[in-house]
Motif scaffolding. Structure first.
Motif, PDB file in Angstrom:
ATOM      1  N   PHE A 226      88.506  72.010  14.539  1.00 43.22           N
ATOM      2  CA  PHE A 226      88.049  72.763  15.391  1.00 43.22           C
ATOM      3  C   PHE A 226      86.723  72.078  15.804  1.00 43.22           C
ATOM      4  O   PHE A 226      86.161  72.281  16.849  1.00 43.22           O
ATOM      5  CB  PHE A 226      87.453  73.958  15.094  1.00 43.22           C
ATOM      6  N   LEU A 227      86.356  71.025  15.077  1.00 46.34           N
ATOM      7  CA  LEU A 227      85.128  70.024  15.548  1.00 46.34           C
ATOM      8  C   LEU A 227      85.691  68.761  16.084  1.00 46.34           C
ATOM      9  O   LEU A 227      85.029  67.936  16.427  1.00 46.34           O
ATOM     10  CB  LEU A 227      84.026  69.944  14.490  1.00 46.34           C
ATOM     11  N   ARG A 228      87.013  68.570  16.162  1.00 43.33           N
ATOM     12  CA  ARG A 228      87.778  67.359  16.362  1.00 43.33           C
ATOM     13  C   ARG A 228      88.878  67.433  17.581  1.00 43.33           C
ATOM     14  O   ARG A 228      89.671  66.644  17.772  1.00 43.33           O
ATOM     15  CB  ARG A 228      88.514  66.750  15.271  1.00 43.33           C
ATOM     16  N   ASP A 229      88.394  68.498  18.454  1.00 43.18           N
ATOM     17  CA  ASP A 229      89.568  68.796  19.464  1.00 43.18           C
ATOM     18  C   ASP A 229      89.518  67.431  20.661  1.00 43.18           C
ATOM     19  O   ASP A 229      90.482  67.547  21.432  1.00 43.18           O
ATOM     20  CB  ASP A 229      89.263  69.885  20.336  1.00 43.18           C
ATOM     21  N   GLN A 230      88.519  66.591  20.474  1.00 40.93           N
ATOM     22  CA  GLN A 230      88.193  65.590  21.475  1.00 40.93           C
ATOM     23  C   GLN A 230      89.085  64.172  20.639  1.00 40.93           C
ATOM     24  O   GLN A 230      89.138  63.393  21.467  1.00 40.93           O
ATOM     25  CB  GLN A 230      86.909  65.314  21.753  1.00 40.93           C
ATOM     26  N   ILE A 231      89.662  64.338  19.508  1.00 39.38           N
ATOM     27  CA  ILE A 231      90.016  63.117  18.855  1.00 39.38           C
ATOM     28  C   ILE A 231      91.526  63.024  19.362  1.00 39.38           C
ATOM     29  O   ILE A 231      92.428  63.950  19.320  1.00 39.38           O
ATOM     30  CB  ILE A 231      90.068  63.321  17.376  1.00 39.38           C
TER      31      ILE A 231
END
Length: 263
Positions: A226-231
């Motif tokens: 949920f802190l990595r949706d831009q990966i």
């Protein structure tokens, strides 16, 4: 002039219900409690350690976070900090984004962040000097809270506020959900070596009956979907699973939360 040094502050996890952690911050004499959903275990620890309660801090209105306030106030006359909300009875110090909380008995200062999503009234407490974050049900170890009242966009913005804190910040969330969250994270990012290593470490802790929290902001940024949706690996996985059509971080976050709801 006194030359006595202040006692170090300790954060004690007080288990409650099936998987809650009630957080007690103390210096051996005075104590503040975060999210006392049940007064009984808090009163027991205060008595055992001979501590005087000096403050109550609340993150949001759910019963497993506020249910013990009334009983604690029968034993101690203390300020109750919490979000500006008509839902929570007993708050004497309502708080909004940018407010500060000072607990003089502990020499402890918090800054307040509004982090809606799980609920609309949710706030988090940051102790910059100690590098502590008390985030209730917004950010979990390996996950985030369900969206009972807010929108995916609100939760994503709230998590971005928390992710902007220093990587060394210790994350004191309110539930022992870590292994379930990391199983989902591995489904999203099966090739994330940091995540796989974390899962092994946390499994070992739970096998010994140890808590998996606090974690750190840096660890969450490396392993929490949920802190990595831009990966790219995350969005590519969502597209491959047929859960995402529009390849944007906002859409990816909404798709992640919807997938986790049924995982």
């Amino acid at each position: 002039m006194s030359t006595e040094l202040p006692e170090p502050l300790l954060v004690l996890a007080v288990p409650a219900f099936n998987d809650n952690y009630l957080w007690l911050i103390h210096d051996g004499r005075s104590a503040a409690v975060v999210d006392p959903g049940d007064a009984t275990p808090i009163l027991a620890v205060l008595a055992r350690l001979r501590l005087k309660l000096v403050a109550i801090l609340l993150t949001h209105h759910h019963g497993d976070h506020v249910g013990g306030v009334a009983e604690l106030l029968q034993h101690f006359t203390v300020p109750v900090y919490g979000p500006k909300s008509e839902i929570i009875a007993g708050i004497s110090k309502p708080l909004s984004q940018g407010d500060d909380v000072i607990v003089p008995e502990l020499g402890l200062n918090f800054s307040v962040l509004e982090v809606p999503g799980h609920t609309l009234d949710h706030i988090a407490y940051v102790a910059p000097r100690q590098g502590w974050l008390f985030c209730g049900d917004t950010l979990f170890a390996g996950g985030c809270g369900r969206l009972f009242e807010g929108t995916p966009a609100q939760m994503r913005a709230s998590l971005a506020k928390l992710a902007a804190l220093p990587d060394t910040t210790q994350v004191y969330c309110a539930h022992e959900y870590t292994l379930a969250n990391l199983r989902f994270a591995l489904e999203v990012e099966p090739d994330n070596a940091d995540l796989a290593a974390r899962f092994e470490r946390e499994q070992a802790k739970r096998a010994q009956g140890l808590a998996t929290v606090p974690s750190t902001i840096g660890l969450e940024k490396a392993t929490n979907p949920f802190l990595r949706d831009q990966i790219p690996a995350v969005t590519e996985r969502l597209i491959a699973c047929g859960r995402l059509q529009e390849s944007t971080p906002a859409a990816a976050f909404a798709a992640l939360r919807a997938w986790k709801n049924i995982f």
